[in-house]
Motif scaffolding. Structure first.
Motif, PDB file in Angstrom:
ATOM      1  N   PRO A 221      59.984  29.235   4.226  1.00 29.29           N
ATOM      2  CA  PRO A 221      60.300  30.659   4.046  1.00 29.29           C
ATOM      3  C   PRO A 221      61.691  31.028   4.554  1.00 29.29           C
ATOM      4  CG  PRO A 221      58.073  30.391   4.896  1.00 29.29           C
ATOM      5  CD  PRO A 221      58.736  29.065   5.000  1.00 29.29           C
ATOM      6  N   GLY A 222      62.071  30.445   5.707  1.00 32.87           N
ATOM      7  CA  GLY A 222      63.384  30.764   6.265  1.00 32.87           C
ATOM      8  C   GLY A 222      64.526  30.252   5.413  1.00 32.87           C
ATOM      9  N   ARG A 223      64.365  29.054   4.824  1.00 31.03           N
ATOM     10  CA  ARG A 223      65.420  28.497   3.977  1.00 31.03           C
ATOM     11  C   ARG A 223      65.574  29.296   2.690  1.00 31.03           C
ATOM     12  NH1 ARG A 223      62.763  23.669   5.587  1.00 31.03           N
ATOM     13  NH2 ARG A 223      61.791  23.455   3.517  1.00 31.03           N
ATOM     14  N   VAL A 224      64.454  29.664   2.072  1.00 31.10           N
ATOM     15  CA  VAL A 224      64.523  30.440   0.839  1.00 31.10           C
ATOM     16  C   VAL A 224      65.113  31.823   1.120  1.00 31.10           C
ATOM     17  CG1 VAL A 224      63.127  31.508  -0.978  1.00 31.10           C
ATOM     18  CG2 VAL A 224      62.620  29.175  -0.232  1.00 31.10           C
ATOM     19  N   TYR A 225      64.741  32.412   2.244  1.00 31.72           N
ATOM     20  CA  TYR A 225      65.270  33.738   2.604  1.00 31.72           C
ATOM     21  C   TYR A 225      66.782  33.678   2.784  1.00 31.72           C
ATOM     22  CZ  TYR A 225      65.972  38.078   5.210  1.00 31.72           C
ATOM     23  OH  TYR A 225      66.408  39.310   5.638  1.00 31.72           O
ATOM     24  N   GLN A 226      67.273  32.643   3.461  1.00 32.59           N
ATOM     25  CA  GLN A 226      68.700  32.546   3.746  1.00 32.59           C
ATOM     26  C   GLN A 226      69.522  32.250   2.492  1.00 32.59           C
ATOM     27  OE1 GLN A 226      70.155  29.058   5.995  1.00 32.59           O
ATOM     28  NE2 GLN A 226      71.142  30.514   7.389  1.00 32.59           N
ATOM     29  N   SER A 227      69.012  31.372   1.628  1.00 33.07           N
ATOM     30  CA  SER A 227      69.784  30.939   0.461  1.00 33.07           C
ATOM     31  C   SER A 227      69.580  31.825  -0.762  1.00 33.07           C
ATOM     32  CB  SER A 227      69.413  29.494   0.103  1.00 33.07           C
ATOM     33  OG  SER A 227      68.052  29.427  -0.303  1.00 33.07           O
TER      34      SER A 227
ATOM     35  N   SER B 258      62.738  27.380  -4.274  1.00 33.08           N
ATOM     36  CA  SER B 258      62.556  26.001  -3.809  1.00 33.08           C
ATOM     37  C   SER B 258      61.217  25.483  -4.314  1.00 33.08           C
ATOM     38  CB  SER B 258      62.611  25.940  -2.282  1.00 33.08           C
ATOM     39  OG  SER B 258      62.350  24.620  -1.821  1.00 33.08           O
ATOM     40  N   TRP B 259      61.245  24.350  -5.022  1.00 35.31           N
ATOM     41  CA  TRP B 259      60.041  23.716  -5.554  1.00 35.31           C
ATOM     42  C   TRP B 259      59.828  22.407  -4.817  1.00 35.31           C
ATOM     43  CZ3 TRP B 259      56.610  24.744  -9.690  1.00 35.31           C
ATOM     44  CH2 TRP B 259      55.802  23.663 -10.074  1.00 35.31           C
TER      45      TRP B 259
ATOM     46  N   GLN C  94      59.865  18.308   8.484  1.00 38.27           N
ATOM     47  CA  GLN C  94      61.102  19.039   8.224  1.00 38.27           C
ATOM     48  C   GLN C  94      61.188  19.547   6.792  1.00 38.27           C
ATOM     49  OE1 GLN C  94      60.938  15.916   9.317  1.00 38.27           O
ATOM     50  NE2 GLN C  94      62.299  14.507   8.190  1.00 38.27           N
ATOM     51  N   GLN C  95      60.349  18.977   5.899  1.00 35.13           N
ATOM     52  CA  GLN C  95      60.320  19.461   4.518  1.00 35.13           C
ATOM     53  C   GLN C  95      59.291  20.572   4.350  1.00 35.13           C
ATOM     54  OE1 GLN C  95      59.651  16.429   1.568  1.00 35.13           O
ATOM     55  NE2 GLN C  95      59.117  17.902  -0.026  1.00 35.13           N
ATOM     56  N   PHE C  96      58.093  20.387   4.902  1.00 34.68           N
ATOM     57  CA  PHE C  96      57.049  21.405   4.825  1.00 34.68           C
ATOM     58  C   PHE C  96      56.386  21.486   6.193  1.00 34.68           C
ATOM     59  CE2 PHE C  96      52.717  22.899   3.547  1.00 34.68           C
ATOM     60  CZ  PHE C  96      53.120  24.128   3.062  1.00 34.68           C
ATOM     61  N   GLU C  97      56.667  22.564   6.885  1.00 33.82           N
ATOM     62  CA  GLU C  97      56.290  22.681   8.289  1.00 33.82           C
ATOM     63  C   GLU C  97      54.791  22.876   8.480  1.00 33.82           C
ATOM     64  OE1 GLU C  97      58.571  24.301   6.667  1.00 33.82           O
ATOM     65  OE2 GLU C  97      60.352  23.270   7.429  1.00 33.82           O
ATOM     66  N   ARG C  98      54.056  23.183   7.421  1.00 30.12           N
ATOM     67  CA  ARG C  98      52.598  23.338   7.503  1.00 30.12           C
ATOM     68  C   ARG C  98      51.894  22.158   6.851  1.00 30.12           C
ATOM     69  NH1 ARG C  98      51.977  28.897   4.558  1.00 30.12           N
ATOM     70  NH2 ARG C  98      53.982  28.289   3.636  1.00 30.12           N
ATOM     71  N   CYS C  99      52.494  20.969   6.912  1.00 27.06           N
ATOM     72  CA  CYS C  99      51.932  19.807   6.214  1.00 27.06           C
ATOM     73  C   CYS C  99      50.586  19.397   6.795  1.00 27.06           C
ATOM     74  CB  CYS C  99      52.912  18.635   6.247  1.00 27.06           C
ATOM     75  SG  CYS C  99      53.363  18.073   7.896  1.00 27.06           S
ATOM     76  N   GLY C 100      50.354  19.641   8.095  1.00 26.81           N
ATOM     77  CA  GLY C 100      49.052  19.327   8.680  1.00 26.81           C
ATOM     78  C   GLY C 100      47.949  20.131   8.022  1.00 26.81           C
ATOM     79  N   GLY C 101      48.186  21.427   7.863  1.00 26.95           N
ATOM     80  CA  GLY C 101      47.213  22.268   7.170  1.00 26.95           C
ATOM     81  C   GLY C 101      47.123  21.934   5.698  1.00 26.95           C
ATOM     82  N   GLY C 102      48.258  21.577   5.074  1.00 26.66           N
ATOM     83  CA  GLY C 102      48.244  21.200   3.672  1.00 26.66           C
ATOM     84  C   GLY C 102      47.383  19.981   3.427  1.00 26.66           C
ATOM     85  N   ALA C 103      47.446  19.001   4.342  1.00 25.72           N
ATOM     86  CA  ALA C 103      46.632  17.805   4.196  1.00 25.72           C
ATOM     87  C   ALA C 103      45.149  18.108   4.374  1.00 25.72           C
ATOM     88  CB  ALA C 103      47.080  16.747   5.197  1.00 25.72           C
ATOM     89  N   GLN C 104      44.823  19.000   5.309  1.00 36.80           N
ATOM     90  CA  GLN C 104      43.419  19.311   5.570  1.00 36.80           C
ATOM     91  C   GLN C 104      42.773  20.078   4.429  1.00 36.80           C
ATOM     92  OE1 GLN C 104      41.667  18.080   7.846  1.00 36.80           O
ATOM     93  NE2 GLN C 104      43.071  17.435   9.436  1.00 36.80           N
ATOM     94  N   TRP C 105      43.528  20.959   3.768  1.00 42.35           N
ATOM     95  CA  TRP C 105      42.917  21.866   2.792  1.00 42.35           C
ATOM     96  C   TRP C 105      43.461  21.674   1.372  1.00 42.35           C
ATOM     97  CZ3 TRP C 105      44.125  24.322   7.693  1.00 42.35           C
ATOM     98  CH2 TRP C 105      42.975  24.455   8.499  1.00 42.35           C
ATOM     99  N   GLY C 106      44.063  20.527   1.101  1.00 40.42           N
ATOM    100  CA  GLY C 106      44.360  20.142  -0.269  1.00 40.42           C
ATOM    101  C   GLY C 106      45.532  20.860  -0.914  1.00 40.42           C
TER     102      GLY C 106
ATOM    103  N   THR D 112      51.388  21.344  -3.937  1.00 41.85           N
ATOM    104  CA  THR D 112      52.707  21.770  -4.400  1.00 41.85           C
ATOM    105  C   THR D 112      52.959  23.196  -3.946  1.00 41.85           C
ATOM    106  OG1 THR D 112      52.505  20.368  -6.358  1.00 41.85           O
ATOM    107  CG2 THR D 112      54.171  22.098  -6.426  1.00 41.85           C
ATOM    108  N   ASP D 113      54.190  23.485  -3.525  1.00 38.41           N
ATOM    109  CA  ASP D 113      54.531  24.870  -3.190  1.00 38.41           C
ATOM    110  C   ASP D 113      55.831  25.261  -3.889  1.00 38.41           C
ATOM    111  OD1 ASP D 113      56.798  24.107  -1.607  1.00 38.41           O
ATOM    112  OD2 ASP D 113      55.491  23.755   0.091  1.00 38.41           O
ATOM    113  N   PHE D 114      55.985  26.553  -4.059  1.00 33.36           N
ATOM    114  CA  PHE D 114      57.133  27.106  -4.762  1.00 33.36           C
ATOM    115  C   PHE D 114      57.544  28.381  -4.038  1.00 33.36           C
ATOM    116  CE2 PHE D 114      58.742  29.462  -8.709  1.00 33.36           C
ATOM    117  CZ  PHE D 114      60.003  28.874  -8.626  1.00 33.36           C
ATOM    118  N   GLY D 115      58.699  28.313  -3.366  1.00 36.24           N
ATOM    119  CA  GLY D 115      59.202  29.467  -2.629  1.00 36.24           C
ATOM    120  C   GLY D 115      60.090  30.335  -3.504  1.00 36.24           C
ATOM    121  N   VAL D 116      59.801  31.650  -3.529  1.00 39.60           N
ATOM    122  CA  VAL D 116      60.528  32.569  -4.397  1.00 39.60           C
ATOM    123  C   VAL D 116      61.052  33.746  -3.568  1.00 39.60           C
ATOM    124  CG1 VAL D 116      60.412  34.051  -6.440  1.00 39.60           C
ATOM    125  CG2 VAL D 116      58.995  31.976  -6.308  1.00 39.60           C
ATOM    126  N   PRO D 117      62.384  34.008  -3.587  1.00 36.14           N
ATOM    127  CA  PRO D 117      62.903  35.208  -2.910  1.00 36.14           C
ATOM    128  C   PRO D 117      62.729  36.426  -3.826  1.00 36.14           C
ATOM    129  CG  PRO D 117      64.714  33.932  -3.818  1.00 36.14           C
ATOM    130  CD  PRO D 117      63.467  33.159  -4.122  1.00 36.14           C
TER     131      PRO D 117
END
Length: 488
Positions: free
Chosen positions: A435-441, A445-446, A456-468, A471-476
């Motif tokens: 979210p911070g990178r998309v907000y700044q730029s 981001s896909w 460093q690529q997806f800071e919530r990867c632990g939760g992503g692995a647990q709950w399936g 793919t994420d897509f950040g939109v400003p």
């Protein structure tokens, strides 16, 4: 015909008008003399097993088959929860064992009290019984096969033998086929002759074999569970049998007890999923916190009491749904659904934006800039940080092969809710985190494979692995109130 209950019948307590005023274990069948009755004859009050009751096709029962008195109708006895409640209380107080030979007991504990089962224990989550056969269960099963083939059970025509045995014994089909390899269970279907056990001595033998089967189960919890289940099966089979025979049956109290059973099962499953979510959230937070990058903030109360709350709140459901439906433009197929869950009315406008721009999504969370103190000092400088503003999920999920959307499964929906609650614990400095990178730029981001991505690529990867999350897509998105927000 079966009489169905009127609307408004309470299922919290089953009241049979004072007719049944003693424990069910003390009620004996007037035909075979054994306990565990399923029916009561109105008005004489005689109790009977379903398998001991003669029913004629298209002919109403007017004479009690036990005492010969005039009979008004048959009452299907509602389920009694006393014994199964005691077993569930015992399961709640018993921890699963890691010792060898305790797999069957652990499975019983998991069935009776899913929230007390081991989260990391392998298995298919089935509620069916597995394991070895006792000699008493084998003899009871053989007798049921004999009566099934003789057409002397209260079962509607056409029922397959393997389905009848699997349902009655709460057993896996594979358990039956391994025990009776040459019995050709699936090839045999029921054909009624008289539909009940007419010989009193044979009826007593069946009831005694059933009692010995129960007594052969050493675990009190498993014994209470199978006894409760088999009583339910006999009464369900008899109810269907009466429908096929056009026999009047008073089933109001029985159906109310079935509603109570369904409610208890639903509550138990919800409790189990909440307990599992709490543990998984602890795992995920531990992983992400240990690999946390600079500028990523996670709440310290990783296992806070919020895990026990149902998120998101339903209080604002009507307001948000009203906001979404104000958009009169036709929506694309991938999002032509109602909003399932949400955590703030603000998210409704985000969903409207996604609908207008035809952006497909299964789950979306929103991040808004907020100025927070950079330290705990009273005169600390205010710093901009991206904070969680809510989440939403749709009624459909998009298959990986890109075909038409399909209704979202209950488990997948629950996983998305869990990830939404998990995300609420995060916040990001400008330029940090997705979210911070998309907000700044101000650039979309896909990112794919986020469950296995480095932190460093997806800071919530632990939760992503647990709950399936894959793919994420950040939109400003420009906002007249705060300048810019980020939707992921």
């Amino acid at each position: 015909m079966v009489n169905f209950p009127n609307s408004g019948v309470s299922s919290a307590f089953i009241n049979t008008g004072g007719i049944i005023n003693q424990p069910h274990s003390q009620i004996h069948c007037k035909q075979c003399g054994m306990p565990g009755c399923d029916l009561q004859v109105m008005d004489c009050g005689c109790f009977l097993h379903a398998r001991c009751t003669p029913i004629s096709s298209n002919q109403q029962l007017t004479i009690c088959p036990a005492c010969g008195a005039r009979a008004r109708s048959l009452l299907l006895i509602p389920m009694n929860f006393d014994e199964i409640d005691e077993a569930k209380a015992q399961a709640a107080a018993t921890s699963p064992s890691s010792k060898r030979g305790k797999k069957r007991k652990n499975a019983t504990i998991a069935r009776l009290n899913p929230s007390n089962s081991r989260v990391d224990e392998p298995g298919d989550g089935s509620e069916l019984r597995t394991g070895r056969w006792t000699s008493e269960e084998t003899m009871y099963c053989d007798k049921m096969i004999e009566k099934f083939e003789a057409g002397q059970l209260p079962i509607a025509d056409g029922v397959k033998l393997n389905d009848f045995l699997a349902g009655m014994l709460k057993s896996k089909q594979s358990r039956l086929t391994k025990k009776m390899k040459n019995a050709r269970l699936s090839a045999k279907t029921y054909k009624r002759t008289i539909g009940y056990i007419s010989n009193i001595e044979e009826a007593k033998e069946v009831s005694q074999l059933e009692r010995l089967f129960f007594e052969s189960i050493h675990c009190n919890m498993e014994r209470a569970e199978i006894r409760f289940h088999m009583q339910k099966e006999w009464r369900e089979l008899f109810s269907a049998f009466c429908v096929s025979m056009s026999q009047k049956l008073d089933a109001d109290s029985w159906l109310s007890s079935v509603e109570e059973m369904d409610k208890r099962v639903s509550q138990a499953k919800d409790a189990a999923r909440m307990a599992r979510r709490k543990v998984l959230m602890g795992y995920a937070l531990s992983q992400d916190a240990s690999n946390r990058e600079h500028g990523v903030f996670i709440e310290n109360n990783a296992a806070s009491e919020r895990n026990n709350e149902l998120l998101p709140s339903h209080a604002s459901s009507n307001n948000l749904n009203g906001m979404v439906h104000q958009d009169k433009k036709p929506r694309p197929d991938h999002c032509a659904t109602s909003l399932r869950e949400f955590s703030s009315p603000f998210v409704g406008r985000v969903v409207q934006y996604l609908h207008r721009h035809k952006l497909p999504f299964e789950y979306v969370d929103a991040w808004v800039p907020s100025f927070v103190p950079s330290s705990d000092a009273p005169d600390a400088e205010q710093k901009c940080r991206l904070c969680f503003a809510g989440f939403a999920s749709c009624d459909v999920e998009i298959p990986e092969d890109g075909t038409a959307p399909v209704p979202i499964s209950g488990q997948h929906h629950f996983d998305l809710l869990s990830f939404g609650e998990y995300s609420a614990k995060f916040s990001f400095d400008v330029g940090c985190g997705l979210p911070g990178r998309v907000y700044q730029s101000s650039v979309c981001s896909w990112e794919q494979g986020v469950a296995n991505a480095p932190s460093q690529q997806f800071e919530r990867c632990g939760g992503g692995a647990q709950w399936g999350i894959k793919t994420d897509f950040g939109v400003p998105i420009s906002s007249p109130q705060v300048g810019r927000i980020v939707v992921v």
